[in-house]
Scaffold this motif. Structure first.
Motif, PDB file in Angstrom:
ATOM      1  N   PRO A 282       5.836   5.505  54.560  1.00 26.15           N
ATOM      2  CA  PRO A 282       5.208   6.422  53.616  1.00 26.15           C
ATOM      3  C   PRO A 282       4.193   7.763  53.185  1.00 26.15           C
ATOM      4  CG  PRO A 282       4.371   4.725  55.261  1.00 26.15           C
ATOM      5  CD  PRO A 282       5.738   5.465  55.429  1.00 26.15           C
ATOM      6  N   PHE A 283       4.495   8.215  54.099  1.00 30.06           N
ATOM      7  CA  PHE A 283       4.319  10.494  54.369  1.00 30.06           C
ATOM      8  C   PHE A 283       4.922  10.940  53.216  1.00 30.06           C
ATOM      9  CE2 PHE A 283       4.298   9.977  58.428  1.00 30.06           C
ATOM     10  CZ  PHE A 283       2.662   9.966  59.107  1.00 30.06           C
ATOM     11  N   ALA A 284       6.730  10.004  52.364  1.00 26.01           N
ATOM     12  CA  ALA A 284       6.652  10.976  51.186  1.00 26.01           C
ATOM     13  C   ALA A 284       6.083  10.654  50.152  1.00 26.01           C
ATOM     14  CB  ALA A 284       8.434   9.831  51.014  1.00 26.01           C
ATOM     15  N   ALA A 285       5.642  11.837  49.550  1.00 28.14           N
ATOM     16  CA  ALA A 285       5.347  12.254  48.367  1.00 28.14           C
ATOM     17  C   ALA A 285       5.532  13.294  46.889  1.00 28.14           C
ATOM     18  CB  ALA A 285       3.618  12.893  48.635  1.00 28.14           C
ATOM     19  N   ALA A 286       4.685  13.830  46.418  1.00 27.11           N
ATOM     20  CA  ALA A 286       5.258  14.818  45.290  1.00 27.11           C
ATOM     21  C   ALA A 286       5.378  15.843  46.175  1.00 27.11           C
ATOM     22  CB  ALA A 286       4.288  14.861  44.293  1.00 27.11           C
ATOM     23  N   ARG A 287       4.921  16.198  46.958  1.00 21.93           N
ATOM     24  CA  ARG A 287       5.147  17.735  47.691  1.00 21.93           C
ATOM     25  C   ARG A 287       5.867  17.320  49.198  1.00 21.93           C
ATOM     26  NH1 ARG A 287       3.866  21.935  45.449  1.00 21.93           N
ATOM     27  NH2 ARG A 287       2.689  21.724  43.505  1.00 21.93           N
ATOM     28  N   VAL A 288       5.627  16.270  49.527  1.00 23.85           N
ATOM     29  CA  VAL A 288       6.608  15.856  50.565  1.00 23.85           C
ATOM     30  C   VAL A 288       7.952  15.407  50.342  1.00 23.85           C
ATOM     31  CG1 VAL A 288       5.925  15.149  53.289  1.00 23.85           C
ATOM     32  CG2 VAL A 288       4.164  15.507  51.943  1.00 23.85           C
ATOM     33  N   ASN A 289       9.107  16.036  50.922  1.00 25.17           N
ATOM     34  CA  ASN A 289      10.237  15.473  50.862  1.00 25.17           C
ATOM     35  C   ASN A 289      10.815  15.072  52.300  1.00 25.17           C
ATOM     36  OD1 ASN A 289      10.275  16.308  48.447  1.00 25.17           O
ATOM     37  ND2 ASN A 289      11.468  18.340  49.032  1.00 25.17           N
ATOM     38  N   LEU A 290      11.048  13.880  51.887  1.00 27.35           N
ATOM     39  CA  LEU A 290      11.374  12.875  53.557  1.00 27.35           C
ATOM     40  C   LEU A 290      13.336  13.285  53.544  1.00 27.35           C
ATOM     41  CD1 LEU A 290      11.832  11.570  56.267  1.00 27.35           C
ATOM     42  CD2 LEU A 290      10.845   9.505  54.666  1.00 27.35           C
ATOM     43  N   ALA A 291      13.795  13.765  54.465  1.00 24.24           N
ATOM     44  CA  ALA A 291      15.244  13.511  54.091  1.00 24.24           C
ATOM     45  C   ALA A 291      15.415  12.937  55.031  1.00 24.24           C
ATOM     46  CB  ALA A 291      16.268  15.393  54.070  1.00 24.24           C
ATOM     47  N   ASP A 292      16.300  11.630  55.519  1.00 25.92           N
ATOM     48  CA  ASP A 292      16.728  10.156  56.706  1.00 25.92           C
ATOM     49  C   ASP A 292      18.424   9.968  56.663  1.00 25.92           C
ATOM     50  OD1 ASP A 292      16.745   8.637  55.041  1.00 25.92           O
ATOM     51  OD2 ASP A 292      14.809   7.530  55.636  1.00 25.92           O
ATOM     52  N   PRO A 293      18.532  10.102  58.108  1.00 27.06           N
ATOM     53  CA  PRO A 293      20.419   9.203  57.818  1.00 27.06           C
ATOM     54  C   PRO A 293      20.242   7.786  56.807  1.00 27.06           C
ATOM     55  CG  PRO A 293      19.069   9.293  59.938  1.00 27.06           C
ATOM     56  CD  PRO A 293      18.087   9.570  59.222  1.00 27.06           C
ATOM     57  N   GLY A 294      21.501   7.001  55.999  1.00 26.85           N
ATOM     58  CA  GLY A 294      21.517   6.305  56.050  1.00 26.85           C
ATOM     59  C   GLY A 294      21.504   4.638  56.752  1.00 26.85           C
ATOM     60  N   ALA A 295      22.090   5.361  57.498  1.00 25.21           N
ATOM     61  CA  ALA A 295      21.632   4.386  59.033  1.00 25.21           C
ATOM     62  C   ALA A 295      20.015   3.982  59.515  1.00 25.21           C
ATOM     63  CB  ALA A 295      22.776   4.505  59.981  1.00 25.21           C
ATOM     64  N   PRO A 296      19.988   2.767  59.943  1.00 26.83           N
ATOM     65  CA  PRO A 296      18.681   2.744  60.741  1.00 26.83           C
ATOM     66  C   PRO A 296      18.211   3.504  61.934  1.00 26.83           C
ATOM     67  CG  PRO A 296      19.114   0.698  60.295  1.00 26.83           C
ATOM     68  CD  PRO A 296      20.679   1.720  59.890  1.00 26.83           C
ATOM     69  N   VAL A 297      17.543   3.700  62.439  1.00 28.79           N
ATOM     70  CA  VAL A 297      16.908   4.753  63.582  1.00 28.79           C
ATOM     71  C   VAL A 297      16.402   4.478  64.315  1.00 28.79           C
ATOM     72  CG1 VAL A 297      15.780   7.404  64.145  1.00 28.79           C
ATOM     73  CG2 VAL A 297      17.262   7.395  61.253  1.00 28.79           C
ATOM     74  N   LEU A 298      16.856   3.678  65.575  1.00 28.87           N
ATOM     75  CA  LEU A 298      16.164   3.002  66.059  1.00 28.87           C
ATOM     76  C   LEU A 298      15.539   3.132  67.390  1.00 28.87           C
ATOM     77  CD1 LEU A 298      18.278   0.108  65.818  1.00 28.87           C
ATOM     78  CD2 LEU A 298      16.697   0.086  64.164  1.00 28.87           C
ATOM     79  N   LEU A 299      14.046   3.315  67.809  1.00 31.71           N
ATOM     80  CA  LEU A 299      13.398   3.645  68.920  1.00 31.71           C
ATOM     81  C   LEU A 299      12.754   2.691  69.594  1.00 31.71           C
ATOM     82  CD1 LEU A 299      11.852   6.987  68.136  1.00 31.71           C
ATOM     83  CD2 LEU A 299      14.215   6.837  69.515  1.00 31.71           C
ATOM     84  N   PRO A 300      12.259   2.170  70.844  1.00 34.95           N
ATOM     85  CA  PRO A 300      11.583   1.348  71.431  1.00 34.95           C
ATOM     86  C   PRO A 300       9.826   1.512  70.458  1.00 34.95           C
ATOM     87  CG  PRO A 300      12.679   2.784  73.463  1.00 34.95           C
ATOM     88  CD  PRO A 300      12.794   3.613  72.131  1.00 34.95           C
ATOM     89  N   GLY A 301       9.793   0.637  70.312  1.00 30.18           N
ATOM     90  CA  GLY A 301       8.132   0.778  69.473  1.00 30.18           C
ATOM     91  C   GLY A 301       6.882   1.362  69.769  1.00 30.18           C
ATOM     92  N   PRO A 302       6.961   1.200  71.037  1.00 27.95           N
ATOM     93  CA  PRO A 302       5.871   3.000  71.243  1.00 27.95           C
ATOM     94  C   PRO A 302       5.779   4.248  70.981  1.00 27.95           C
ATOM     95  CG  PRO A 302       6.210   0.919  73.147  1.00 27.95           C
ATOM     96  CD  PRO A 302       6.551   0.408  72.215  1.00 27.95           C
ATOM     97  N   ALA A 303       7.187   4.202  71.337  1.00 29.38           N
ATOM     98  CA  ALA A 303       7.958   5.879  70.550  1.00 29.38           C
ATOM     99  C   ALA A 303       8.248   6.044  69.608  1.00 29.38           C
ATOM    100  CB  ALA A 303       9.331   5.831  71.116  1.00 29.38           C
ATOM    101  N   ALA A 304       8.733   5.098  68.954  1.00 32.86           N
ATOM    102  CA  ALA A 304       8.444   5.340  67.145  1.00 32.86           C
ATOM    103  C   ALA A 304       7.164   5.452  66.514  1.00 32.86           C
ATOM    104  CB  ALA A 304       9.214   3.936  66.858  1.00 32.86           C
ATOM    105  N   ARG A 305       6.561   4.460  66.954  1.00 33.30           N
ATOM    106  CA  ARG A 305       5.321   5.017  66.718  1.00 33.30           C
ATOM    107  C   ARG A 305       4.282   6.437  67.053  1.00 33.30           C
ATOM    108  NH1 ARG A 305       4.584  -0.828  66.889  1.00 33.30           N
ATOM    109  NH2 ARG A 305       4.678  -0.589  69.064  1.00 33.30           N
ATOM    110  N   GLU A 306       4.373   6.700  68.350  1.00 28.58           N
ATOM    111  CA  GLU A 306       3.843   7.355  68.656  1.00 28.58           C
ATOM    112  C   GLU A 306       4.529   8.917  67.723  1.00 28.58           C
ATOM    113  OE1 GLU A 306       1.032   8.960  70.970  1.00 28.58           O
ATOM    114  OE2 GLU A 306       1.413   6.803  70.165  1.00 28.58           O
ATOM    115  N   LEU A 307       5.867   9.403  67.731  1.00 29.57           N
ATOM    116  CA  LEU A 307       6.564   9.866  66.997  1.00 29.57           C
ATOM    117  C   LEU A 307       5.979   9.536  65.199  1.00 29.57           C
ATOM    118  CD1 LEU A 307       8.703  12.119  66.753  1.00 29.57           C
ATOM    119  CD2 LEU A 307      10.363  10.687  66.335  1.00 29.57           C
TER     120      LEU A 307
END
Length: 414
Positions: A282-307
């Motif tokens: 959701p942070f991706a926008a016209a002036r915010v480019n998001l580059a992520d891996p093609g595979a899922p990046v899994l983290l424990p729920g609390p850690a993922a939300r805090e990050l």
């Protein structure tokens, strides 16, 4: 638009049910035929005749019950097993003790195995063990003594039924796995087709509106900016999806049925792993480019939300201090032991000593909303800024964070 089948049904059990139906008919005819050849040897043949009439009607009338797993209910299985056990016990009434002690067959004979096999196909090896044990006990009571041939037949039925029940369970698990794989493959092909269609039409139009709006200026520039944001959101959706898609396999009457469902990260699922890409999309926008891996990046729920919250705080700082026109880039790196998220902007940078001054004035955006979150997760936050060359924030989180209380605070400002 091509039609897509959303639900797939298949079964490896149907041949087993058909074979069971044929087995019940053949063994019923065998039992009747054997009795007809030994009619004169029975002490009370009319008891056997009455039982075989019931067995014939029951076998023929219940053929639809052994057509599939849905029709074969628990009530039917209980009644079918009762018919078999009753026939075994009626043998002591219809036949002579000499024939019974010499190893003569019971009235239902091998028809009893069909009842046990129905338990095995319907419920697996545990149900088969229950039914075969009941048949074993009844045979031993009917015989009176545990003779060698009786024990041999009992063990044979017991082992065979449990083995078939186990094979059925393995087949069902394989069937569900295959159904899930086929559904995922179909979903991937459909997504690729939609991505091609959208890229050839909608995305190109949005990109053209963005470029023309920037050239014309005025209200058209605002329209172009909005078109650019929608282009980024739509491109993210067709390429990876803002919300991950999951396939859930269920056991139905005729086999494994697979349904497509949408799953959203639930705040109550504290221990379940989350895909960081879905939280950052959701942070991706016209002036915010998001580059992520093609595979899922899994983290424990609390850690993922805090990050994700720390990334949001960094973007808030970009908008506040670099301006609405500043561009930002989010890079996600999935390392073997850690996850690294870098947020970079093209703003004016942070003057030397500005962070210490802000912290002294009580503005703890970087200190608490970013560094504090990462510290609680056992990670770190490194901030690199050169005046006139933008700012870069590198957030590092271990995949197995230390057990600490994760604070949930609102994203602050630096």
């Amino acid at each position: 638009m091509a039609r897509r089948e959303r639900v797939m049904t298949m079964s490896v059990e149907l041949p087993l049910w058909r074979a069971l139906a044929g087995y019940r008919v053949l063994t019923m005819l065998y039992a009747v035929g054997f009795f007809a050849t030994a009619y004169d040897g029975f002490e009370r043949p009319w008891v056997a005749v009455a039982y075989y009439c019931v067995l014939f009607v029951w076998t023929v009338a219940t053929l639809p019950k052994v057509a599939n797993a849905a029709s074969c209910t628990k009530r039917f299985l209980a009644a079918d097993l009762t018919v078999a056990l009753t026939g075994i016990m009626l043998t002591t009434v219809a036949d002579t003790q000499e024939r019974i002690q010499s190893g003569g067959p019971t009235l239902p004979s091998i028809w009893t195995a069909g009842s046990v096999l129905a338990f095995a196909i319907k419920g697996g090896w545990r149900w088969a063990a229950f039914a075969s044990s009941a048949v074993a006990v009844t045979n031993l009571v009917e015989r009176g003594t545990p003779a060698r041939d009786t024990v041999h037949n009992v063990i044979l039925v017991w082992v065979a039924s449990i083995a078939i029940g186990y094979v059925v369970e393995v087949a069902r698990a394989s069937e569900r796995t295959l159904a899930r794989a086929l559904e995922i493959e179909a979903a991937t092909r459909e997504r690729e087709r939609l991505a091609r269609d959208i890229h050839d039409s909608v995305l190109q139009v949005l990109a053209m509106v963005q470029r023309r709006g920037a050239v014309i200026g005025g209200e058209a520039a605002e329209l172009g900016r909005m078109a650019g944001e929608q282009e980024v959101a739509l491109r993210t959706l067709v390429s990876g999806g803002l919300v991950p898609i999951s396939r859930v396999s269920q056991d139905a009457a005729d086999g494994a049925v697979v349904y497509a469902v949408d799953e959203e990260p639930q705040p109550s699922q504290e221990s379940g792993p989350l895909d960081l890409r879905a939280l950052l999309a959701p942070f991706a926008a016209a002036r915010v480019n998001l580059a992520d891996p093609g595979a899922p990046v899994l983290l424990p729920g609390p850690a993922a939300r805090e990050l994700a919250s720390a990334v949001g705080a960094a973007l808030d700082n970009v908008r506040r201090h670099a301006g609405e026109d500043a561009r930002a880039w989010i890079l996600v790196e999935d390392e073997p032991d850690t996850v690294i998220v870098t947020v970079r902007d093209d703003g004016p940078g942070i003057p030397e000593g500005r962070l210490a001054q802000a912290e002294g004035e009580g503005r703890l955006g970087v200190a608490q909303s970013i560094r504090g979150r990462l510290r609680d997760l056992g990670g770190s936050a490194e901030l690199i800024s050169t005046p006139g060359q933008g700012t870069e924030v590198e957030l590092t989180v271990p995949k197995a964070p230390k057990e600490k209380n994760v604070k949930r605070g609102k994203a602050g400002r630096r």
